[in-house]
Design an enzyme around this catalytic site. Structure first.
Site, PDB file in Angstrom:
ATOM      1  N   HIS A   1       0.842  -1.192   0.000  1.00 57.90           N
ATOM      2  CA  HIS A   1       0.000   0.000   0.000  1.00 57.90           C
ATOM      3  C   HIS A   1       0.878   1.244   0.000  1.00 57.90           C
ATOM      4  CE1 HIS A   1      -3.638  -2.281   0.567  1.00 57.90           C
ATOM      5  NE2 HIS A   1      -3.149  -2.871   1.640  1.00 57.90           N
TER       6      HIS A   1
ATOM      7  N   CYS B   1      -0.109   2.025  -5.423  1.00 59.90           N
ATOM      8  CA  CYS B   1      -0.803   3.187  -5.975  1.00 59.90           C
ATOM      9  C   CYS B   1       0.172   4.358  -6.110  1.00 59.90           C
ATOM     10  CB  CYS B   1      -1.973   3.589  -5.068  1.00 59.90           C
ATOM     11  SG  CYS B   1      -3.291   2.360  -4.975  1.00 59.90           S
TER      12      CYS B   1
END
Length: 251
Positions: free
Chosen positions: A75, A117
């Site tokens: 993440h 991301c």
């Protein structure tokens, strides 16, 4: 990657495909796991600044004539990636570590690959460290998505970008014949419509450019490549819209 794809499998065995027989931990030593996966230990491994008495197998004994691959997945966001969802390391901090490695003679060339991301934002400062190439799975403002979900475990199994890399390596490094795909070949082979993002790559500080660097200079051909494989065409994986619809219907 995640632990086994069904409860009947070994809990500690990760598989890149739901129906694949290939345990990705075959011939792989896991030196850091669970609470040992911290920013501090990550930095210590790369810089060689270990605590007294650290086992040699937990050290990266690299040198000025060798290549180093740093592959991070998890993440993250604009300019950072998380460790255990409790701490994070930033773009500038990662670049500082690479510069310290360079000054200490710990690599000849370094390939930095990030799957998260807004991954390519972690490569923003790489130009200040000679002989570092950076690849990110997504650009600023873009997300990185999972390839498919194991609904038995309730977790995603492998990310889109990482799976594209596995497929590319399998086709270009483990098959007979002259298939030495370069970094440029890989990046241009990734379809943004498939991963739902645009991969980024930078070689500004590297004396060799991405069209000159074979992937095999950083990745080793897998010993499990000769085993039977289940291809994406043989197994239906739900796309993102189907996953969202299934989750809504189950609520």
């Amino acid at each position: 990657m995640t632990e086994g794809s069904s409860w009947s499998r070994a809990v500690s065995s990760p598989f890149s495909e739901y129906h694949s027989p290939d345990d990705l931990f075959v011939d792989v030593d896991i030196d850091y796991k669970a609470d040992d996966v911290t920013v501090e230990n990550f930095v210590r491994v790369l810089t060689g600044k270990h605590l007294p008495g650290e086992a040699n197998k937990k050290k990266l004994n690299s040198h000025a004539n060798g290549n180093v691959l740093v592959y991070m997945a998890g993440h993250g966001g604009d300019g950072f990636i998380k460790f255990q969802d409790q701490e994070e390391i930033t773009t500038s901090e990662i670049t500082d570590v690479f510069e310290e490695m360079r000054q200490s003679g710990r690599f000849n060339e370094l390939l930095f690959v990030v799957d998260t991301c807004q991954a390519f934002t972690l490569c923003d400062d790489l130009a200040r460290v000679p002989n570092v190439i950076g690849i990110g799975s997504s650009l600023r403002g873009e997300n990185s998505y999972a390839h498919h979900t194991d609904f038995t475990l309730g977790v995603t199994v492998v990310d889109q970008f990482t799976r594209e890399l596995l497929v590319f390596l399998d086709k270009n490094m483990t098959m007979p014949g002259p298939r030495d795909g370069t970094i440029s070949d890989f990046v241009t082979n990734v379809d943004p419509k498939v991963i739902l993002a645009h991969p980024g790559v930078t070689d500004k500080s590297s004396y060799r450019k991405i069209h000159e660097v074979p992937m095999k200079d950083f990745f080793r051909a897998s010993s499990i490549s000769a085993k039977a494989k289940v291809t994406q065409e043989e197994v239906h994986y739900p796309d993102l819209a189907e996953v969202i619809a299934t989750q809504k219907n189950s609520n």
